[in-house]
Design an enzyme around this catalytic site. Structure first.
Site, PDB file in Angstrom:
ATOM      1  N   ALA A 137       1.010  -1.091   0.028  1.00  0.00           N
ATOM      2  CA  ALA A 137      -0.090   0.062  -0.049  1.00  0.00           C
ATOM      3  C   ALA A 137       0.899   1.285   0.010  1.00  0.00           C
ATOM      4  CB  ALA A 137      -0.811   0.101   1.428  1.00  0.00           C
ATOM      5  N   HIS A 138       0.605   2.236  -1.039  1.00  0.00           N
ATOM      6  CA  HIS A 138       1.367   3.250  -1.106  1.00  0.00           C
ATOM      7  C   HIS A 138       0.769   4.497  -1.693  1.00  0.00           C
ATOM      8  CE1 HIS A 138       2.115   1.999  -5.010  1.00  0.00           C
ATOM      9  NE2 HIS A 138       2.691   3.231  -5.420  1.00  0.00           N
ATOM     10  N   ARG A 139      -0.326   4.139  -2.075  1.00  0.00           N
ATOM     11  CA  ARG A 139      -1.103   5.516  -2.807  1.00  0.00           C
ATOM     12  C   ARG A 139      -1.228   6.739  -1.914  1.00  0.00           C
ATOM     13  NH1 ARG A 139       0.176   5.129  -7.644  1.00  0.00           N
ATOM     14  NH2 ARG A 139      -0.016   2.642  -8.112  1.00  0.00           N
TER      15      ARG A 139
ATOM     16  N   ASP B 228      -2.609  -1.810  -3.496  1.00  0.00           N
ATOM     17  CA  ASP B 228      -2.981  -0.656  -4.041  1.00  0.00           C
ATOM     18  C   ASP B 228      -2.173  -0.328  -5.305  1.00  0.00           C
ATOM     19  OD1 ASP B 228      -0.922   0.621  -2.759  1.00  0.00           O
ATOM     20  OD2 ASP B 228      -2.205   2.218  -1.664  1.00  0.00           O
TER      21      ASP B 228
END
Ligand code: UD1
Ligand code: UDP
Length: 388
Positions: A202-204, A279
Site C-alpha cells: 500500500a503506498h497510494r 493498491d
C-alpha cells in the site's frame, strides 16, 4: 536513430528492462537519464543490480518533494540534457512523474513514444491519472498494452494512426527473469510456504496519507489474518511507514512489516502468495500473469482487463468490502485468461519505431516539411464574410 530513456522510480527500472535489452540487441545508441525521484537503495540501486540494468548516463538528482517541486526541477534539468544529446526519440513510461519529461521533449520538437498509453482510472485524485492524460494528448506514438486501453484513446478522439497495441512490458520482464525468480530463496528466509500467506502493498497517497483509509486497511488485514490463519507479508513503502507512526496505528499480530524487497524477491513472493492485497498498479498485472488472486484496495483501476478476466476485484477502502473481496477471490477458480498476449512487447515496440525512422528523423525546420511545401492553396470563392 538515437533513443533516450527517462526513468526515475522502481517500476520504471523494472519495465524498461526489455526495452533496453532490445535496443542493445540491435546495437542502437541509447542514452539513459535517471531523474532521481527514487533514491533509497531498496527502490533504486537494488533494481539496477538485479535487472542487470546499465548505469544511467545522466542523473538529475530530483529526489522527493511536492508535485510542483518535482516537475519544476525536472523541466529545467532535463532541457539541458536534451540540448546536449539531441535524441531522435524520447521514451516516456506510464504515468509517474518521470514520464512528464515528455513535455520538455515535445516542446523542443523531439518525438515522444509513450509506453503503456491509454490506461485510465477516471480518478482525478490520482497524480498518475493527470500525468497519463497529459502525455497521451501530445505523444507522437502511443503504445497500448491491450484492446481496452486502445479503445480508451479512440474514445478521446485520438487519431488511430498514433496508436499501436503491443502488449505488456511487465510480461516480458517476468518472462526474461523467470529462472532467477524461481531460484530466489526469500520464502526460506522468511520461513513461509506457497499459499501460506497474503502479500500486501500500500503506498497510494490518497489511501495512506489519511488516517481513516489507512486504519481501514490495517484493521482489514487483522481480520483476514484471524480468519485465514495465514500471515500478512507486507513490504512497506516509506510513506506508509511514516503515516502508521504519525497516526499511532498499532500493528496487529500476524502482520509482518519490513522494508521493500528487490524485484526477484517480490516476484517470488507474488507468485507463491495465497492472495495479493494491494493498491499498486503493477501488482494487479503481476498477479494476473502469475495466476494469483488479487484484491485492489482502491475505488478504481486503470488495469480494467484484470477485473474483466476475473483475476482481480476492486474492493474500495471499506474494511468489510476488502474482507468480502478476499473471501470471493480466494474461492474463485483460477482459470482466467492472460489478457496480455505474448511476452514480446519490447520487440514489437522497437520494430514499429524503426519502421518509422524517416518520419521520426524528419527535417527539424518547418519550412522543409514536405506537407507544408506542397499543399498550400488559396481559395478565391469567398464573396462576402459574416461575423461568426
Ligand atoms: C511514485 C509514483 C507512483 C508509483 C510509485 C512506485 C508519482 C506521482 N508517483 O510514488 O505512481 O506508484 O512511485 O513505487 O510519480 N521516499 C523514500 N525513498 C525514496 C523515494 C521516496 O524514502 O527513494 C519517500 C519520501 O518520504 C517521499 C515518499 O517516499 O516523500 C514518496 O515518494 P514519491 O517518489 O514522491 O512517490 P511514491 O509514493 O514513491
Ligand atoms: N516491487 C518490488 N519490491 C517491493 C514491492 C514492489 O520489487 O517491495 C515491485 C513489484 O514487483 C512491481 C513493482 O515493484 O513490479 C510495483 O511497483 P509499485 O507498486 O511501487 O508501483 P506502481 O506499479 O503502483 O506504480
Amino acid at each position: 536513430m538515437k533513443y533516450m530513456i527517462v526513468l526515475g522510480i522502481r517500476p520504471d527500472i523494472i519495465n524498461y528492462q526489455p526495452i533496453v535489452k532490445e535496443l542493445k540487441k540491435r546495437k542502437r545508441e541509447t542514452v539513459i537519464v535517471h531523474t532521481g525521484q527514487h533514491y533509497s537503495y531498496f527502490f533504486d540501486e537494488l533494481f539496477f543490480k538485479q535487472l542487470k540494468f546499465p548505469k544511467p548516463d545522466y542523473h538529475l538528482k530530483i529526489g522527493s518533494g511536492t508535485q510542483a517541486q518535482q516537475l519544476g526541477k525536472l523541466v529545467q534539468k532535463f532541457e539541458k540534457v536534451l540540448l546536449k544529446e539531441k535524441p531522435d526519440i524520447v521514451f516516456s513510461f506510464s504515468d509517474a512523474n518521470p514520464a512528464l519529461s515528455a513535455i520538455v521533449a515535445t516542446k523542443m520538437g523531439i518525438k515522444v513514444a509513450h509506453l503503456e498509453a491509454g490506461m485510465r482510472s477516471y480518478d482525478w485524485r490520482m497524480p498518475e491519472e493527470k500525468n497519463r492524460r497529459i502525455i497521451d494528448s501530445f505523444a507522437d506514438y502511443l503504445f497500448t498494452p491491450t484492446t481496452g486501453t486502445k479503445k480508451n484513446l479512440l474514445k478521446e478522439g485520438i487519431s488511430p494512426h498514433r496508436i499501436f497495441k503491443v502488449g505488456k512490458l511487465i510480461y516480458d520482464v517476468l518472462n526474461n527473469f523467470k529462472d532467477e525468480i524461481e531460484q530466489n530463496d526469500i520464502l526460506d528466509k522468511l520461513k513461509i510456504e506457497k499459499n501460506g500467506y497474503f502479500l500486501v502493498t500500500a503506498h497510494r497517497p490518497e489511501n495512506v496519507n489519511y488516517e481513516k483509509p489507512l486504519k481501514n486497511i490495517m484493521s482489514a488485514l487483522e481480520t483476514i489474518y484471524k480468519k485465514y490463519q495465514k500471515e500478512i507479508i507486507f513490504p512497506i513503502h516509506p510513506r506508509t511507514k511514516k503515516s502508521l507512526k504519525k497516526f499511532g496505528i498499532k500493528i496487529s499480530k500476524g502482520v509482518r512489516l519490513f522494508d521493500p524487497v528487490g524485484f526477484l524477491e517480490f516476484s517470488k513472493l507474488e507468485k507463491n502468495a495465497f492472495c495479493c492485497v494491494t493498491d499498486s498498479g503493477t501488482v494487479q498485472e503481476d498477479s494476473c500473469i502469475f495466476r494469483v488472486p488479487c484484491v485492489t484496495m482502491r475505488i478504481s483501476t486503470e488495469r480494467e482487463e484484470t477485473v474483466q478476466v476475473g483475476s482481480n476485484i476492486v474492493a474500495g477502502l471499506n474494511k468489510n468490502h476488502i474482507i468480502q473481496a478476499v473471501d470471493t477471490m480466494v474461492n474463485r477458480k483460477i482459470n482466467w485468461r492472460n489478457p496480455y498476449g505474448k511476452p514480446d512487447s519490447a520487440k514489437k515496440t522497437i520494430e514499429i519505431l524503426e519502421s518509422k525512422k524517416d518520419e521520426i528523423k524528419q527535417p527539424k525546420v518547418w519550412w522543409e516539411h514536405p506537407k507544408i511545401t506542397k499543399s498550400y492553396s488559396i481559395s478565391s470563392n469567398v464573396k462576402k464574410w459574416k461575423n461568426p
